[in-house]
Write a protein that holds these residues in place. Structure first.
Motif, PDB file in Angstrom:
ATOM      1  N   GLY A  15       0.821  -1.242  -0.022  1.00 47.96           N
ATOM      2  CA  GLY A  15       0.061  -0.015   0.005  1.00 47.96           C
ATOM      3  C   GLY A  15       0.776   1.251   0.090  1.00 47.96           C
ATOM      4  O   GLY A  15       0.615   2.190  -0.854  1.00 47.96           O
ATOM      5  N   ALA A  16       1.878   1.208   1.007  1.00 47.28           N
ATOM      6  CA  ALA A  16       2.763   2.571   0.971  1.00 47.28           C
ATOM      7  C   ALA A  16       3.454   2.618  -0.278  1.00 47.28           C
ATOM      8  O   ALA A  16       3.623   3.825  -0.852  1.00 47.28           O
ATOM      9  CB  ALA A  16       3.715   2.416   2.119  1.00 47.28           C
ATOM     10  N   VAL A  17       4.005   1.487  -0.691  1.00 46.17           N
ATOM     11  CA  VAL A  17       4.861   1.593  -2.095  1.00 46.17           C
ATOM     12  C   VAL A  17       4.115   2.099  -3.317  1.00 46.17           C
ATOM     13  O   VAL A  17       4.341   3.164  -3.980  1.00 46.17           O
ATOM     14  CB  VAL A  17       5.474   0.305  -2.364  1.00 46.17           C
ATOM     15  CG1 VAL A  17       6.237   0.434  -3.882  1.00 46.17           C
ATOM     16  CG2 VAL A  17       6.268  -0.255  -1.383  1.00 46.17           C
ATOM     17  N   PRO A  56      12.914  -3.649   2.896  1.00 43.34           N
ATOM     18  CA  PRO A  56      12.238  -4.067   1.867  1.00 43.34           C
ATOM     19  C   PRO A  56      11.272  -2.998   1.105  1.00 43.34           C
ATOM     20  O   PRO A  56      11.143  -2.947  -0.104  1.00 43.34           O
ATOM     21  CB  PRO A  56      11.374  -5.386   2.314  1.00 43.34           C
ATOM     22  CG  PRO A  56      11.116  -4.934   3.807  1.00 43.34           C
ATOM     23  CD  PRO A  56      12.541  -4.384   4.110  1.00 43.34           C
ATOM     24  N   GLY A  57      10.896  -2.348   1.806  1.00 40.96           N
ATOM     25  CA  GLY A  57       9.817  -1.129   1.327  1.00 40.96           C
ATOM     26  C   GLY A  57      10.490  -0.154   0.398  1.00 40.96           C
ATOM     27  O   GLY A  57      10.157   0.181  -0.879  1.00 40.96           O
ATOM     28  N   LEU A 101       5.276   9.172   3.720  1.00 43.57           N
ATOM     29  CA  LEU A 101       4.586   7.975   3.471  1.00 43.57           C
ATOM     30  C   LEU A 101       2.956   8.247   4.013  1.00 43.57           C
ATOM     31  O   LEU A 101       2.006   7.495   3.217  1.00 43.57           O
ATOM     32  CB  LEU A 101       5.362   6.559   4.276  1.00 43.57           C
ATOM     33  CG  LEU A 101       6.628   6.201   3.809  1.00 43.57           C
ATOM     34  CD1 LEU A 101       7.210   5.289   4.504  1.00 43.57           C
ATOM     35  CD2 LEU A 101       6.465   5.769   2.124  1.00 43.57           C
ATOM     36  N   GLU A 102       2.927   8.711   5.069  1.00 42.95           N
ATOM     37  CA  GLU A 102       1.518   8.517   5.586  1.00 42.95           C
ATOM     38  C   GLU A 102       0.620   9.532   4.710  1.00 42.95           C
ATOM     39  O   GLU A 102      -0.435   9.264   4.476  1.00 42.95           O
ATOM     40  CB  GLU A 102       1.323   9.173   6.906  1.00 42.95           C
ATOM     41  CG  GLU A 102       2.046   8.112   8.058  1.00 42.95           C
ATOM     42  CD  GLU A 102       2.240   8.272   9.382  1.00 42.95           C
ATOM     43  OE1 GLU A 102       1.853   9.660   9.801  1.00 42.95           O
ATOM     44  OE2 GLU A 102       1.961   7.415  10.434  1.00 42.95           O
ATOM     45  N   SER A 129      -5.833  -1.390  -3.865  1.00 42.14           N
ATOM     46  CA  SER A 129      -4.843  -0.360  -3.900  1.00 42.14           C
ATOM     47  C   SER A 129      -4.560   0.160  -2.270  1.00 42.14           C
ATOM     48  O   SER A 129      -3.341   0.420  -2.474  1.00 42.14           O
ATOM     49  CB  SER A 129      -5.222   0.791  -4.791  1.00 42.14           C
ATOM     50  OG  SER A 129      -5.670   0.495  -6.178  1.00 42.14           O
ATOM     51  N   VAL A 130      -5.275   0.026  -1.479  1.00 44.02           N
ATOM     52  CA  VAL A 130      -4.708   0.535  -0.284  1.00 44.02           C
ATOM     53  C   VAL A 130      -4.636  -0.708   0.813  1.00 44.02           C
ATOM     54  O   VAL A 130      -3.722  -0.759   1.344  1.00 44.02           O
ATOM     55  CB  VAL A 130      -5.949   1.432   0.348  1.00 44.02           C
ATOM     56  CG1 VAL A 130      -5.397   2.103   1.927  1.00 44.02           C
ATOM     57  CG2 VAL A 130      -5.903   2.622  -0.548  1.00 44.02           C
TER      58      VAL A 130
END
Length: 401
Positions: A15-17, A56-57, A101-102, A129-130
């Motif tokens: 989600g963040a990526v 990893p992110g 990111l947030e 997507s989220v």
């Protein structure tokens, strides 16, 4: 590298990526989806050879961005990206500040829940997507086929990209209306899982509510929604017995999750201290009264009925009237509850209307009327656990232990 490592990265980082890559691509969600998927494919190969990276992110974001640049160079479709196509990107250049990111995830939520999309598309796109659910998982949640769900998601992504739906948090004058839509989608995701006893959707609803509450800590309704979901989810361990739902009056309260109740009450108290508490905060207050009552008989039905009255004032709907009628039926007697139910129109195919009528008629001693109302509720129910509970209540069987 174990398959679990990639699965954890997919669940925890996707989600963040995706949100970060979508922002860097000026809201092109369709392209972002493609390159993030490519990055996970690359991770399956690279991490197997070299092991999972420390971040990893960051690795996935950098890889996805490089793949996006490769596609932009090759396609040469957007002049605005010409300068970006010559960039050399390193991990340090990817903005991995937590606040950024947030912000990206909040932008993604608002983009997925844009009013230009249908309600069904908003839910599906948010889950994909989220929340990061797979297409098969979303298809099962919507009782749909995988090809049909893929087509629905593709149409939604294209509408976001081609329609230039803005990848940003709305301005202050539009925020209340748009936030209401985002909260509604998260609530519907949780409620679908709650009604169908699907733990994955319940968990995603709670996770998304936590995200919103963290990103908007000064917004009463964001906190109110989280409190409502926590207080509702706390009763989950006692909701099923075998193959049927257990009514609130019959639930073993010792099975309720005390930690979730305590957290939900704490979040509710914060929401009540903020300006403009609304429908979700009121519903959370009702849920808290249920959760904190030592027994069903000791429930403060008068206060619950009063809160439903306030909810009807600010968010009138037939569903609120049904719930208010049930509370009034316990506070002031079944005849008073039935009087409110008789005013409900347009919900003849709503299971809860007939179930509530059956309970109130039964308490009044109208066995024939209660039986007919139960029969109607059973015929309309689409959930096997709910239907089993209605059948038992209709026949008067004691719950099995």
């Amino acid at each position: 590298m174990s398959a679990d490592s990639l699965e954890r990265a997919f669940r925890g980082e996707r989600g963040a990526v995706l949100a970060t890559i979508t922002r860097r691509l000026d809201g092109d969600l369709a392209l972002a989806e493609d390159v993030v998927q490519d990055a996970f494919v690359a991770a399956a190969v690279e991490w197997d050879r070299r092991g999972v990276p420390d971040r990893p992110g960051a690795w996935l974001t950098t890889t996805a961005w490089r793949k996006a640049l490769d596609r932009l160079r090759h396609q040469r479709v957007v002049d605005a990206h010409a300068a970006a196509a010559g960039e050399t990107v390193t991990w340090d250049e990817i903005d991995w500040e937590q606040s950024s990111l947030e912000d990206d995830q909040l932008r993604m939520l608002f983009a997925c829940c844009h009013p230009a999309l249908s309600p069904e598309a908003r839910m599906a796109l948010t889950l994909r997507s989220v929340a990061g659910l797979t297409v098969p998982e979303i298809a099962r949640a919507f009782i749909s086929t995988e090809p049909a769900m893929e087509r629905r998601l593709t149409r939604a992504r294209n509408k976001v990209s081609q329609g230039r739906i803005p990848f940003r948090v709305p301005s202050d004058d539009l925020l209340p209306e748009r936030l209401a839509g985002v909260l509604r989608v998260v609530y519907l995701i949780f409620n679908e899982g709650h009604a169908a006893t699907r733990g994955d959707l319940r968990a995603e609803g709670v996770r998304l509510a936590r995200l919103l509450a963290r990103l908007m800590p000064d917004t009463a309704e964001a906190l109110g929604l989280l409190a409502l979901l926590l207080l509702t989810d706390a009763r989950t361990p006692a909701r099923l017995r075998g193959d049927e739902l257990v009514a609130l009056a019959e639930q073993d309260r010792a099975l309720w999750d005390g930690a979730l109740i305590a957290e939900g009450v704490a979040v509710l108290e914060r929401a009540l201290r903020l300006p403009h508490p609304g429908a979700y905060t009121i519903q959370a207050a009702i849920a808290a009264l249920h959760d904190q009552a030592p027994s069903f008989a000791a429930t403060d039905w008068s206060q619950i009925a009063g809160l439903y009255g306030e909810l009807a004032r600010i968010d009138a709907s037939p569903v609120v009237t049904i719930n208010r009628a049930v509370a009034v039926g316990f506070a002031d007697g079944p005849a008073a509850g039935l009087e409110l139910l008789d005013a409900v129109e347009g919900l003849e195919r709503y299971v809860s209307l007939h179930a509530a009528r059956a309970e109130l008629l039964g308490r009044l001693g109208d066995a024939a009327g209660a039986d007919a109302a139960y029969a109607r509720a059973i015929a309309l129910s689409a959930h096997e656990h709910e239907r089993a509970a209605l059948i038992r209540r209709r026949t008067g069987r004691s719950p099995t232990r």
